[in-house]
Scaffold this active site. Structure first.
Site, mmCIF file in Angstrom:
data_model
loop_
_atom_site.group_PDB
_atom_site.id
_atom_site.type_symbol
_atom_site.label_atom_id
_atom_site.label_comp_id
_atom_site.label_asym_id
_atom_site.label_seq_id
_atom_site.Cartn_x
_atom_site.Cartn_y
_atom_site.Cartn_z
ATOM 1 N N HIS A 136 59.952 86.396 94.261
ATOM 2 C CA HIS A 136 61.271 85.860 94.605
ATOM 3 C C HIS A 136 62.247 86.471 93.616
ATOM 4 O O HIS A 136 61.961 86.550 92.418
ATOM 5 C CB HIS A 136 61.287 84.335 94.479
ATOM 6 C CG HIS A 136 62.662 83.751 94.624
ATOM 7 N ND1 HIS A 136 63.290 83.633 95.844
ATOM 8 C CD2 HIS A 136 63.530 83.275 93.690
ATOM 9 C CE1 HIS A 136 64.487 83.102 95.652
ATOM 10 N NE2 HIS A 136 64.655 82.878 94.354
ATOM 11 N N CYS A 193 65.075 87.127 100.174
ATOM 12 C CA CYS A 193 65.858 86.948 98.947
ATOM 13 C C CYS A 193 66.111 88.272 98.236
ATOM 14 O O CYS A 193 67.191 88.490 97.668
ATOM 15 C CB CYS A 193 65.165 85.968 98.009
ATOM 16 S SG CYS A 193 63.477 86.457 97.564
#
Length: 197
Positions: free
Chosen positions: A41, A114
């Protein structure tokens, strides 16, 4: 002018501790030992906020949190990306625009995640893009899915063309055979009729 930093997290937000541990161990091996990347992430810090993107049914997928403080993941490391020349007010205005352009329901694990958001944000901030290893697994998987989809579509198209050509050939053969039969009946019938008269 503000420093821009990428914060990288191991994805450990599954419901299963064994899966979380497996992802962390995979990242240790693929990123730390091989230098190839992993399942991460990413979030970009600018002006005291960390910004990222995630899935939600309604509204924006863009959200801020304290730097290195995203509780949904396990913080791993930070990468300095440079200094933006944009004033804080301009950055804030840009974030409002991005919040409308990145709705949460458009999140796609491989092609709009992301890390893609981080890349877009860095481009707009005028700093270096995140290193390729951050999103390498998703990018490679997306390229594989695209190639497989293209091959499948081309196979379906070829099969449709072959079917169409075979159907046309069959109809042509049936038409020729029908014509030949009619002609032979017409020729045969005329000869018989001429012989009887």
């Amino acid at each position: 002018m503000s420093l821009v930093t990428l914060h990288v997290y191991d994805i450990t937000n599954t419901s299963y501790e064994s899966a979380n541990a497996a992802i962390t161990n995979l990242n240790r091996f693929t990123k730390d030992a091989l230098g190839a990347g992993g399942i991460f992430h990413g979030a970009v810090e600018v002006n005291g906020y960390e910004w990222s993107f995630g899935y939600c049914d309604q509204g924006t997928g863009v959200y801020p949190c304290p730097p290195k403080g995203n509780t949904g993941y396990t913080y791993r490391e930070s990468v300095a990306l440079g200094v933006t020349s944009l004033a804080p007010a301009r950055v804030q205005g840009m974030m409002h625009v991005l919040q409308t352009q990145w709705p949460g329901h458009q999140y796609e694990l491989l092609s709009r995640n992301c890390n893609h958001f981080c890349q877009e944000l860095c481009l707009r901030l005028g700093v270096e893009a995140p290193p390729h290893w951050v999103n390498r697994f998703a990018s490679n998987a997306d390229a594989t899915v695209t190639a497989v989809t293209y091959a499948r579509d081309q196979t379906h198209r070829a099969m449709a063309e072959i079917t169409s050509a075979a159907t046309a050939a069959w109809e042509g053969l049936v038409g020729i055979a029908g014509s030949s039969q009619r002609e032979s009946r017409g020729t045969g019938g005329g000869a018989s009729g001429g012989a009887s008269a």
